[in-house]
Design an enzyme around this catalytic site. Structure first.
Site, mmCIF file in Angstrom:
data_model
loop_
_atom_site.group_PDB
_atom_site.id
_atom_site.type_symbol
_atom_site.label_atom_id
_atom_site.label_comp_id
_atom_site.label_asym_id
_atom_site.label_seq_id
_atom_site.Cartn_x
_atom_site.Cartn_y
_atom_site.Cartn_z
ATOM 1 N N GLU A 190 -5.719 31.386 -8.641
ATOM 2 C CA GLU A 190 -5.693 32.120 -7.115
ATOM 3 C C GLU A 190 -6.681 31.999 -6.090
ATOM 4 O O GLU A 190 -6.284 31.999 -5.141
ATOM 5 C CB GLU A 190 -5.080 33.713 -7.470
ATOM 6 C CG GLU A 190 -3.909 33.692 -8.592
ATOM 7 C CD GLU A 190 -2.375 33.140 -7.622
ATOM 8 O OE1 GLU A 190 -2.570 32.677 -6.605
ATOM 9 O OE2 GLU A 190 -1.471 33.399 -8.458
ATOM 10 N N ARG A 194 -6.031 29.859 -2.790
ATOM 11 C CA ARG A 194 -6.074 30.908 -1.529
ATOM 12 C C ARG A 194 -7.225 30.875 -0.745
ATOM 13 O O ARG A 194 -7.588 30.631 0.596
ATOM 14 C CB ARG A 194 -5.576 32.167 -1.765
ATOM 15 C CG ARG A 194 -4.091 32.418 -2.428
ATOM 16 C CD ARG A 194 -3.857 33.950 -3.023
ATOM 17 N NE ARG A 194 -2.732 33.538 -3.870
ATOM 18 C CZ ARG A 194 -1.661 34.152 -3.901
ATOM 19 N NH1 ARG A 194 -1.354 35.045 -2.820
ATOM 20 N NH2 ARG A 194 -0.723 34.066 -4.987
ATOM 21 N N ASP A 322 4.073 23.851 -12.717
ATOM 22 C CA ASP A 322 4.148 23.114 -11.524
ATOM 23 C C ASP A 322 3.118 22.363 -10.704
ATOM 24 O O ASP A 322 3.056 21.102 -10.729
ATOM 25 C CB ASP A 322 4.549 24.290 -10.576
ATOM 26 C CG ASP A 322 3.899 25.494 -10.500
ATOM 27 O OD1 ASP A 322 2.776 25.500 -11.276
ATOM 28 O OD2 ASP A 322 4.336 26.518 -9.784
ATOM 29 N N GLU A 455 8.745 27.544 -1.662
ATOM 30 C CA GLU A 455 8.670 26.141 -2.279
ATOM 31 C C GLU A 455 9.858 25.335 -1.563
ATOM 32 O O GLU A 455 9.961 24.143 -1.197
ATOM 33 C CB GLU A 455 8.855 26.130 -3.736
ATOM 34 C CG GLU A 455 7.761 26.634 -4.535
ATOM 35 C CD GLU A 455 7.348 28.170 -4.403
ATOM 36 O OE1 GLU A 455 8.169 28.876 -3.994
ATOM 37 O OE2 GLU A 455 6.180 28.614 -4.533
ATOM 38 N N THR A 539 -2.076 23.587 -2.706
ATOM 39 C CA THR A 539 -0.495 24.129 -3.057
ATOM 40 C C THR A 539 -0.143 25.251 -2.661
ATOM 41 O O THR A 539 0.731 26.005 -2.593
ATOM 42 C CB THR A 539 -0.545 24.309 -4.845
ATOM 43 O OG1 THR A 539 0.734 24.406 -5.235
ATOM 44 C CG2 THR A 539 -1.546 25.422 -5.105
HETATM 45 C C1 DMJ Z 1 1.572 30.056 -4.152
HETATM 46 O O1 DMJ Z 1 0.635 30.632 -4.438
HETATM 47 C C2 DMJ Z 1 1.528 28.561 -4.426
HETATM 48 O O2 DMJ Z 1 2.575 27.849 -3.910
HETATM 49 C C3 DMJ Z 1 1.458 28.393 -6.189
HETATM 50 O O3 DMJ Z 1 1.428 26.890 -6.345
HETATM 51 C C4 DMJ Z 1 2.883 28.713 -6.708
HETATM 52 N N1 DMJ Z 1 3.335 30.073 -6.133
HETATM 53 C C5 DMJ Z 1 2.658 30.513 -4.827
HETATM 54 C C6 DMJ Z 1 4.004 30.489 -3.952
HETATM 55 O O4 DMJ Z 1 5.474 31.013 -4.621
#
Ligand code: DMJ
Length: 574
Positions: A190, A194, A322, A455, A539
């Site tokens: 995270e 982020r 994912d 997503e 992501t």
């Molecule tokens: C985000 O923090 C990122 O996209 C992560 O890869 C998956 N989950 C959340 C959003 O749903």
């Protein structure tokens, strides 16, 4: 007299008489050669004139192009010097103003910008400097250790939307108040996607060094997590002391997505600092996983950090799996698709074969979905989180030959239709967290909350960019309106506890500002705004500029050249 006059005129006109030549072949040859020479001469002159005209035209176009570039450079210089003396180069988002767009697109883009402004202003007012805003109780919470997650996640969105004053205020907070020396057990994943991603993206867009310095600071604090016997990282680390471990509930294992989703950010950091240590740690993870990579490229979600091998567990493109697959493709793109990153593409293509083996259709409506797998059994369940996959597949499809390329693009479009229906099939028109597929019933909501996830709109953004099909804009607009209707409250945006009843929760997730609103905004912006040829999104939807890849051992030399060319403005603004 009359006879002699007529004979002299006959002599004068004898050259026009064919017999004059036919009787003497030498004369005929001479006249033929004169004719051929004149023809060649005339033809040659005409060709020269044509070529000359073409050259002139090209030169004129080149001069016009250079004049435009010069004008832009002058304008950028003025803006950068005025705005910040720490700025080396920057991306000028105002260029978009000059691009003609559909008035409906422009209107929708403004509505999304207004949503961002509402979310941001609420955060500024009630949760400034905290990780996330709780809009109903109007207070901030520190879900990520007090690193200003929403603020950092929002930097690039503010910049791209041209919310300059807001961006400057956030920049000042980063420069003066952001402190990573926290006695806090942070999630490596995270914090990377982020905070490291958000800071690097802000740096790439603005050219402001303060963001790069901060990104280095937090990445250095995360780095000891990779000091494990296998090189697969522990997923939690104390930011002040550097002690790393895995969460108790995994039984000591590392998580696949948490271990394979730092590559883009750490490679980017090496590229921008010239320090190889970041890239080395994260690339080693992929080499370790590649050693025992299965034929179908599908890895269970738990990995033993001591042995570097996967434990028996679920295989999924949803939670905990994912973004591992996402980064295999995106590192290949970030690395300019060169031979040095070939193995990422190969691994990704192998995983796509595996993905095909998980694809199934519902009855009666034939929605295509990606099932999960435990051992040899397929589970008819799909997370909304896995709705990033249509976008990823579309993005990777052009790397195949023509047959596979259209096969994968079709699959991406079918999956996007399913994900859109996750939204359309509920009373609030917002998707639940996951879906089950029972024969005869198409899709049924499992976990029924919606936490403002991005997503599906992410995939719609990619599909619209890559196919030009405006249907994806319509779907995105419908989803946006459902957020406006159900999630907008007086002081921000909230999730829903249940998409069937519409009961609200009390949390504005930072990814709503980083991802959901950014992808929606870009869905209604010209494709030149953060072009997919020049940027790769991490992501968390933070765009990172694609730059030449660092060759191991050449880091310092390459970074010096890059810094020189950046100053000379040859990277088109970054
Ligand atoms: C985000 O923090 C990122 O996209 C992560 O890869 C998956 N989950 C959340 C959003 O749903």
């Amino acid at each position: 007299m009359a006879r002699s006059r007529s004979s002299s005129s006959m002599i004068r006109w004898r050259y026009l008489n064919p017999a004059y030549y036919l009787k003497r072949p030498k004369r005929l040859a001479l006249i033929f050669m004169v004719f051929v020479s004149i023809s060649i001469f005339v033809w040659d002159r005409q060709t020269l004139v044509r070529e000359h005209e073409e050259e002139l035209l090209q030169l004129k176009e080149e001069v016009e192009r250079l004049q435009i570039e010069l004008g832009e450079l002058k304008h950028e210089d003025v803006v950068s010097v005025k705005k910040s003396n720490t700025t080396t180069t920057k991306v000028d988002m105002k260029k978009m103003d000059g691009v003609a767009t559909d008035p409906i697109e422009a209107q929708r883009r403004e509505k999304v910008k207004d949503a961002m402004l509402h979310a941001w202003t609420s955060y500024e007012k009630y949760a400034w400097g905290h990780d996330e805003l709780q809009p109903q109780s109007k207070n901030g919470v520190d879900s990520f250790g007090g690193l200003g997650a929403t603020l950092i996640d929002s930097l690039d969105t503010l910049y791209i939307m041209g919310l300059d004053e807001q961006f400057q205020r956030a920049r000042e907070w980063v420069a003066t108040s952001l402190d990573f020396n926290k006695n806090y057990d942070a999630s490596v994943f995270e914090t990377t996607i982020r905070v490291v991603g958000g800071l690097l993206s802000a740096y790439d867009l603005s050219g402001d060094n303060v963001f790069l310095e901060k990104a280095k600071d937090i990445a250095d604090r995360l780095l000891p997590a990779w000091n494990t016997p296998s090189g697969i990282p522990y997923n939690i680390i104390n930011l002040a002391h550097g002690n790393a471990h895995n969460p108790g509930w995994t039984g000591g294992d590392s998580i696949l997505a948490d271990s394979g989703t730092e590559q883009l950010e750490f490679i980017a950091l090496t590229q921008r600092t010239g320090d190889p240590k970041y890239q080395e740690k994260v690339e080693n993870v992929i080499l370790v996983l590649n050693k025992t990579f299965p034929d179908d490229g599908l890895l269970p979600i738990y990995i033993n950090p001591h042995r570097g091998t996967n434990s028996h567990s679920t295989i999924t493109f949803g939670a905990m799996g994912d973004s591992f697959y996402e980064y295999l493709l995106k590192v290949w793109i970030q690395g300019n698709k060169t031979s040095e990153v070939k193995h990422y593409r190969e691994m990704w293509e192998t995983s796509m074969k595996g993905l095909l083996s998980l694809v199934r259709k519902t009855a009666p409506s034939s929605f295509t979905y990606i099932s999960e797998k435990i051992g040899n059994s397929l589970i008819d369940k799909m997370d909304e989180l896995a709705c990033f996959a249509p976008g990823m597949i579309a993005l990777g499809s052009s790397g195949y030959g023509p047959d596979n390329s259209s096969k994968f693009l079709n699959l991406a479009e079918e999956l996007a239709w399913t994900c859109y229906n996750f939204y359309q099939s509920t009373p609030t028109k917002l998707a639940g967290e996951n879906y089950f597929f029972h024969s005869g019933q198409d899709m049924t909501v499992g976990t029924s909350w919606n936490i403002l996830r991005p997503e599906t709109v992410e995939s719609l953004f990619y599909l619209w960019r890559l196919t030009g099909n405006k249907t994806y804009q319509e779907w995105g607009w419908n989803i946006f309106q459902a957020f406006e209707k159900n999630s907008r409250v007086e002081s921000g945006y909230v999730g829903l506890k249940d998409v069937n009843t519409g009961v609200k929760d009390n949390m504005m997730q930072s990814f709503f500002l980083a991802e959901t609103l950014k992808y929606l905004y870009l869905l209604f912006s010209p494709p030149s705004v953060i072009s997919l040829d020049e940027w790769v999104f991490n992501t968390e939807a933070h765009p990172l500029k694609i730059v030449p890849r660092i060759v191991p051992g050449e880091e310092r030399k390459q970074i010096n050249v890059r810094l020189r060319t950046r100053k000379e403005g040859r990277f088109g603004g970054v």
